[in-house]
Every structure is written in structure tokens, then in C-alpha cells.
Scaffold this motif. Structure first.
Motif, PDB file in Angstrom:
ATOM      1  N   PHE A  20       0.908  -1.376  -0.104  1.00 41.39           N
ATOM      2  CA  PHE A  20      -0.003   0.129  -0.007  1.00 41.39           C
ATOM      3  C   PHE A  20       0.925   1.237  -0.059  1.00 41.39           C
ATOM      4  CE2 PHE A  20      -1.774   3.557   2.536  1.00 41.39           C
ATOM      5  CZ  PHE A  20      -2.933   3.585   1.686  1.00 41.39           C
ATOM      6  N   ALA A  21       1.975   1.367   0.755  1.00 40.03           N
ATOM      7  CA  ALA A  21       2.700   2.371   0.822  1.00 40.03           C
ATOM      8  C   ALA A  21       3.432   2.916  -0.373  1.00 40.03           C
ATOM      9  CB  ALA A  21       3.784   2.158   1.859  1.00 40.03           C
ATOM     10  N   THR A  22       3.657   1.869  -1.230  1.00 34.59           N
ATOM     11  CA  THR A  22       4.275   2.234  -2.287  1.00 34.59           C
ATOM     12  C   THR A  22       3.742   2.100  -3.703  1.00 34.59           C
ATOM     13  OG1 THR A  22       5.284  -0.022  -2.408  1.00 34.59           O
ATOM     14  CG2 THR A  22       6.768   1.787  -1.433  1.00 34.59           C
ATOM     15  N   CYS A  23       2.236   1.425  -3.868  1.00 38.02           N
ATOM     16  CA  CYS A  23       1.707   1.311  -5.126  1.00 38.02           C
ATOM     17  C   CYS A  23       1.106   2.726  -5.530  1.00 38.02           C
ATOM     18  CB  CYS A  23       0.644   0.388  -4.815  1.00 38.02           C
ATOM     19  SG  CYS A  23      -0.805   1.105  -3.926  1.00 38.02           S
ATOM     20  N   SER A  24       1.246   3.823  -5.178  1.00 38.13           N
ATOM     21  CA  SER A  24       0.646   4.720  -5.598  1.00 38.13           C
ATOM     22  C   SER A  24       1.477   6.262  -5.027  1.00 38.13           C
ATOM     23  CB  SER A  24      -0.939   5.245  -5.077  1.00 38.13           C
ATOM     24  OG  SER A  24      -1.335   6.244  -5.469  1.00 38.13           O
ATOM     25  N   THR A  25       1.256   7.247  -5.788  1.00 38.65           N
ATOM     26  CA  THR A  25       1.961   8.650  -5.328  1.00 38.65           C
ATOM     27  C   THR A  25       1.035   9.367  -4.217  1.00 38.65           C
ATOM     28  OG1 THR A  25       1.244   9.514  -7.450  1.00 38.65           O
ATOM     29  CG2 THR A  25       3.512   8.647  -7.435  1.00 38.65           C
ATOM     30  N   ARG A  26      -0.143   8.821  -4.113  1.00 37.10           N
ATOM     31  CA  ARG A  26      -1.121   9.920  -3.377  1.00 37.10           C
ATOM     32  C   ARG A  26      -0.876  10.033  -2.004  1.00 37.10           C
ATOM     33  NH1 ARG A  26      -7.345   8.011  -2.304  1.00 37.10           N
ATOM     34  NH2 ARG A  26      -7.826   9.782  -1.301  1.00 37.10           N
ATOM     35  N   ASP A  27      -0.764  11.273  -1.594  1.00 33.39           N
ATOM     36  CA  ASP A  27      -0.244  11.709  -0.428  1.00 33.39           C
ATOM     37  C   ASP A  27      -1.281  11.656   0.704  1.00 33.39           C
ATOM     38  OD1 ASP A  27       1.546  12.622   1.757  1.00 33.39           O
ATOM     39  OD2 ASP A  27       1.063  14.798   1.187  1.00 33.39           O
ATOM     40  N   GLU A  28      -1.170  10.681   1.721  1.00 29.99           N
ATOM     41  CA  GLU A  28      -2.022  10.422   2.637  1.00 29.99           C
ATOM     42  C   GLU A  28      -1.331  10.131   4.183  1.00 29.99           C
ATOM     43  OE1 GLU A  28      -4.874   7.127   2.247  1.00 29.99           O
ATOM     44  OE2 GLU A  28      -4.108   7.342   0.071  1.00 29.99           O
ATOM     45  N   PRO A  29      -1.893  10.446   4.917  1.00 29.83           N
ATOM     46  CA  PRO A  29      -1.345  10.174   6.641  1.00 29.83           C
ATOM     47  C   PRO A  29      -0.809   8.449   6.368  1.00 29.83           C
ATOM     48  CG  PRO A  29      -3.266  11.441   6.685  1.00 29.83           C
ATOM     49  CD  PRO A  29      -3.409  10.853   5.353  1.00 29.83           C
ATOM     50  N   ALA A  30      -1.755   7.665   6.094  1.00 34.70           N
ATOM     51  CA  ALA A  30      -1.402   6.303   6.109  1.00 34.70           C
ATOM     52  C   ALA A  30      -0.140   5.834   5.462  1.00 34.70           C
ATOM     53  CB  ALA A  30      -2.592   5.460   5.786  1.00 34.70           C
ATOM     54  N   ARG A  31      -0.218   6.439   4.102  1.00 35.14           N
ATOM     55  CA  ARG A  31       1.031   6.286   3.461  1.00 35.14           C
ATOM     56  C   ARG A  31       2.234   6.596   3.908  1.00 35.14           C
ATOM     57  NH1 ARG A  31      -1.077   6.482  -0.857  1.00 35.14           N
ATOM     58  NH2 ARG A  31      -1.299   4.271  -1.670  1.00 35.14           N
ATOM     59  N   ARG A  32       2.023   7.993   4.518  1.00 34.27           N
ATOM     60  CA  ARG A  32       3.436   8.716   5.068  1.00 34.27           C
ATOM     61  C   ARG A  32       3.900   7.903   6.417  1.00 34.27           C
ATOM     62  NH1 ARG A  32       0.189  13.434   3.922  1.00 34.27           N
ATOM     63  NH2 ARG A  32      -0.541  13.538   6.135  1.00 34.27           N
ATOM     64  N   LEU A  33       2.886   7.409   7.257  1.00 41.20           N
ATOM     65  CA  LEU A  33       3.184   6.787   8.465  1.00 41.20           C
ATOM     66  C   LEU A  33       4.062   5.470   8.225  1.00 41.20           C
ATOM     67  CD1 LEU A  33       3.263   6.300  11.573  1.00 41.20           C
ATOM     68  CD2 LEU A  33       0.873   5.464  11.174  1.00 41.20           C
ATOM     69  N   LEU A  34       3.498   4.710   7.289  1.00 39.99           N
ATOM     70  CA  LEU A  34       4.287   3.476   6.630  1.00 39.99           C
ATOM     71  C   LEU A  34       5.754   3.545   6.373  1.00 39.99           C
ATOM     72  CD1 LEU A  34       0.937   1.698   5.200  1.00 39.99           C
ATOM     73  CD2 LEU A  34       2.275   0.790   7.117  1.00 39.99           C
ATOM     74  N   LEU A  35       5.697   4.863   5.237  1.00 40.74           N
ATOM     75  CA  LEU A  35       7.045   4.995   4.790  1.00 40.74           C
ATOM     76  C   LEU A  35       8.064   5.460   5.922  1.00 40.74           C
ATOM     77  CD1 LEU A  35       5.928   6.637   1.380  1.00 40.74           C
ATOM     78  CD2 LEU A  35       7.133   4.511   1.710  1.00 40.74           C
ATOM     79  N   GLY A  36       7.312   6.368   6.920  1.00 39.87           N
ATOM     80  CA  GLY A  36       8.208   6.904   8.109  1.00 39.87           C
ATOM     81  C   GLY A  36       8.783   5.548   8.872  1.00 39.87           C
ATOM     82  N   ILE A  37       8.195   4.646   8.998  1.00 47.57           N
ATOM     83  CA  ILE A  37       8.311   3.363   9.747  1.00 47.57           C
ATOM     84  C   ILE A  37       9.675   2.582   9.081  1.00 47.57           C
ATOM     85  CG2 ILE A  37       7.747   1.237  10.573  1.00 47.57           C
ATOM     86  CD1 ILE A  37       4.971   2.215  11.436  1.00 47.57           C
ATOM     87  N   MET A  38       9.190   2.771   7.830  1.00 40.86           N
ATOM     88  CA  MET A  38      10.585   1.834   6.928  1.00 40.86           C
ATOM     89  C   MET A  38      11.762   2.757   6.748  1.00 40.86           C
ATOM     90  SD  MET A  38       8.331  -0.618   4.382  1.00 40.86           S
ATOM     91  CE  MET A  38       6.987   0.580   3.816  1.00 40.86           C
ATOM     92  N   SER A  39      11.576   4.033   6.908  1.00 41.64           N
ATOM     93  CA  SER A  39      12.726   5.003   6.862  1.00 41.64           C
ATOM     94  C   SER A  39      13.642   4.702   8.077  1.00 41.64           C
ATOM     95  CB  SER A  39      12.361   6.346   6.822  1.00 41.64           C
ATOM     96  OG  SER A  39      11.978   7.031   7.913  1.00 41.64           O
ATOM     97  N   GLU A  40      13.413   3.842   9.099  1.00 42.58           N
ATOM     98  CA  GLU A  40      14.362   3.451   9.941  1.00 42.58           C
ATOM     99  C   GLU A  40      15.083   2.124   9.883  1.00 42.58           C
ATOM    100  OE1 GLU A  40      14.660   5.256  13.112  1.00 42.58           O
ATOM    101  OE2 GLU A  40      13.435   7.012  11.994  1.00 42.58           O
ATOM    102  N   GLU A  41      16.137   2.013  10.268  1.00 41.82           N
ATOM    103  CA  GLU A  41      16.913   0.811  10.040  1.00 41.82           C
ATOM    104  C   GLU A  41      16.329  -0.371  10.889  1.00 41.82           C
ATOM    105  OE1 GLU A  41      21.232   1.716  10.484  1.00 41.82           O
ATOM    106  OE2 GLU A  41      21.187   2.988   8.750  1.00 41.82           O
ATOM    107  N   ARG A  42      15.742  -0.142  11.984  1.00 37.98           N
ATOM    108  CA  ARG A  42      15.117  -1.054  12.819  1.00 37.98           C
ATOM    109  C   ARG A  42      13.770  -0.702  13.104  1.00 37.98           C
ATOM    110  NH1 ARG A  42      17.972  -2.991  18.078  1.00 37.98           N
ATOM    111  NH2 ARG A  42      17.432  -1.147  18.756  1.00 37.98           N
ATOM    112  N   SER A  43      12.828  -1.633  13.341  1.00 40.53           N
ATOM    113  CA  SER A  43      11.337  -1.180  13.506  1.00 40.53           C
ATOM    114  C   SER A  43      11.270  -0.325  14.736  1.00 40.53           C
ATOM    115  CB  SER A  43      10.529  -2.262  13.614  1.00 40.53           C
ATOM    116  OG  SER A  43      11.377  -3.381  14.548  1.00 40.53           O
TER     117      SER A  43
END
Length: 220
Positions: A20-43
Motif C-alpha cells: 500500500f505504501a508504495t503502490c501510488s503517489t497519492r499523499d495521505e497520512p497512512a502512506r506517510r506513516l508506513l514510509l516513515g516506519i520503513m525509513s528506520e533501520e530497525r522497526s
């Protein structure tokens, strides 16, 4: 939902959440949160201030969003943190690509039609397929308004099928930061595996604007 109930948990995106986080360019809170979590080297550990920062919402709304993502099974919690696969991309990607196809045949291409990595697909074929992936992406860009508004088709993946309708090659765009990649899978995909989440995670660390902003702040 309250913070005390979730304290001590480390949040990680599921394969469905990574999709979901990467299937679209649509900017929305859920996508931003998921990408934020995956921008860390550890969960990351449960931290409402970070969830609020990543999602762009108030603390209470961010907590509700976390709850909703858990209900959708796009986000899950664990008692121990999970770490992203480490190493150069040319060493990490082939093993992950092998796991997203039941036949172990897949490749990752960029938006220019060049492949970054492949598993089980010879070089000459990988070059040709990557060029096709770029043309398909361009085709979608030209016709997406018609597909979405007139036909109600919001999917962006494409497939080359045989006469029975079975997919021979599937093409899935992955949007990370300013980059568009195409994941090409020969045969039946297995995107519900942790390897797909790890593939997205590795690419997010390398290309996500969230990650580079965090690095800049840490170095500043």
C-alpha cells in the motif's frame, strides 16, 4: 487505544502495508506513516510523537491511524525490533527478488528502463523486459485519467498473459520518494512474503525523502 497498552512494542509494516505504501503517489497520512516506519533501520518503538510527525496528524489522530492500520493488517507489533537487511544493494536485492516469485524469477527496473537487479532472468532478457516496463509505465501515465475516471480502474500493475489468461510477466510500479521502480515477476507472484516488505524497506532507506530528511537532521 492508549499508549500504556502499546508501550514496549516495536512496529513493523507487513507485506500488505509495504505494498500500500508504495503502490501510488497519492499523499495521505497512512502512506506517510508506513514510509516513515520503513525509513528506520530497525522497526521503531511505540512513540506517539514520531507517529504524529510522520503522518502529519495530531497525537490522537495518529494513534487512531495506527489502530486502523493494525486492523487492516498493514502494521503489526512485536516485542523485539526487526532490522532491515544490510549490505550493498547489488548483494541484497537478488536474494529478496528470488522470494517474491514462486519460480524465483524477478527483476527490479528503474523508470528509465534499466534493471537494477535480477534473479533467475538472464541479462539479455532482463534488458528487454526492463525496456518494456518503462514503456508500460509511460502508457499508464498517458491514460491514467481515462482508466480511473471513466473506467473506475485504479490499479497500476500490468500483466502479459498467455491464451488462458495466466500471467507470464507481471509489472508492479513501486513509488519511493521521487523514484519510480517497476518490480517485474515471471510466473506467480508471492508478494505476501516478508521478502517483499524487506525489498521495499531496503529501497525506502536508500531513496526515501523521509530517510534523507532524518539523516540531515541527525547530522545537523
Amino acid at each position: 487505544m492508549n499508549l500504556s497498552m502499546k508501550s514496549g512494542l516495536y512496529l513493523e509494516a507487513t507485506p500488505a502495508g509495504a505494498f500500500f505504501a508504495t503502490c501510488s503517489t497519492r499523499d495521505e497520512p497512512a502512506r506517510r506513516l508506513l514510509l516513515g516506519i520503513m525509513s528506520e533501520e530497525r522497526s521503531p518503538a511505540s512513540d506517539i510523537s514520531r507517529f504524529s510527525l510522520w503522518s502529519g496528524q495530531s497525537d490522537s489522530d495518529a494513534l487512531e491511524l495506527v489502530k486502523r492500520l493494525q486492523e487492516l493488517q498493514w502494521l503489526t507489533g512485536a516485542s523485539e525490533p526487526l532490522s532491515v537487511p544490510t549490505g550493498p544493494l547489488e548483494e541484497v536485492l537478488p536474494g529478496l527478488l528470488a522470494q517474491v516469485s514462486i519460480d524465483g524469477k524477478a527483476l527490479l527496473a528503474d523508470d528509465q528502463g534499466f534493471y537494477l537487479s535480477t534473479s533467475g532472468i538472464p541479462h539479455e532478457a532482463a534488458e528487454a523486459i526492463s525496456a518494456v516496463s518503462a514503456d508500460l509505465s509511460s502508457l499508464y501515465d498517458r491514460h491514467q485519467r481515462l482508466l480511473i475516471n471513466n473506467l473506475g480502474i485504479n490499479e497500476q500493475a500490468w500483466s502479459l498473459t498467455d491464451s488462458a489468461g495466466n500471467s507470464q510477466f507481471g509489472f508492479w510500479p513501486l513509488y519511493i520518494g521521487d523514484q519510480r521502480f517497476v518490480l517485474v515477476i515471471q510466473g506467480r507472484p508471492t508478494l505476501n512474503q516478508p521478502a517483499f516488505r524487506d525489498l521495499v524497506w531496503v529501497l525506502t532507506l536508500r531513496y526515501s525523502e523521509t530517510f534523507h530528511l532524518r539523516e540531515s537532521n541527525n547530522n545537523g
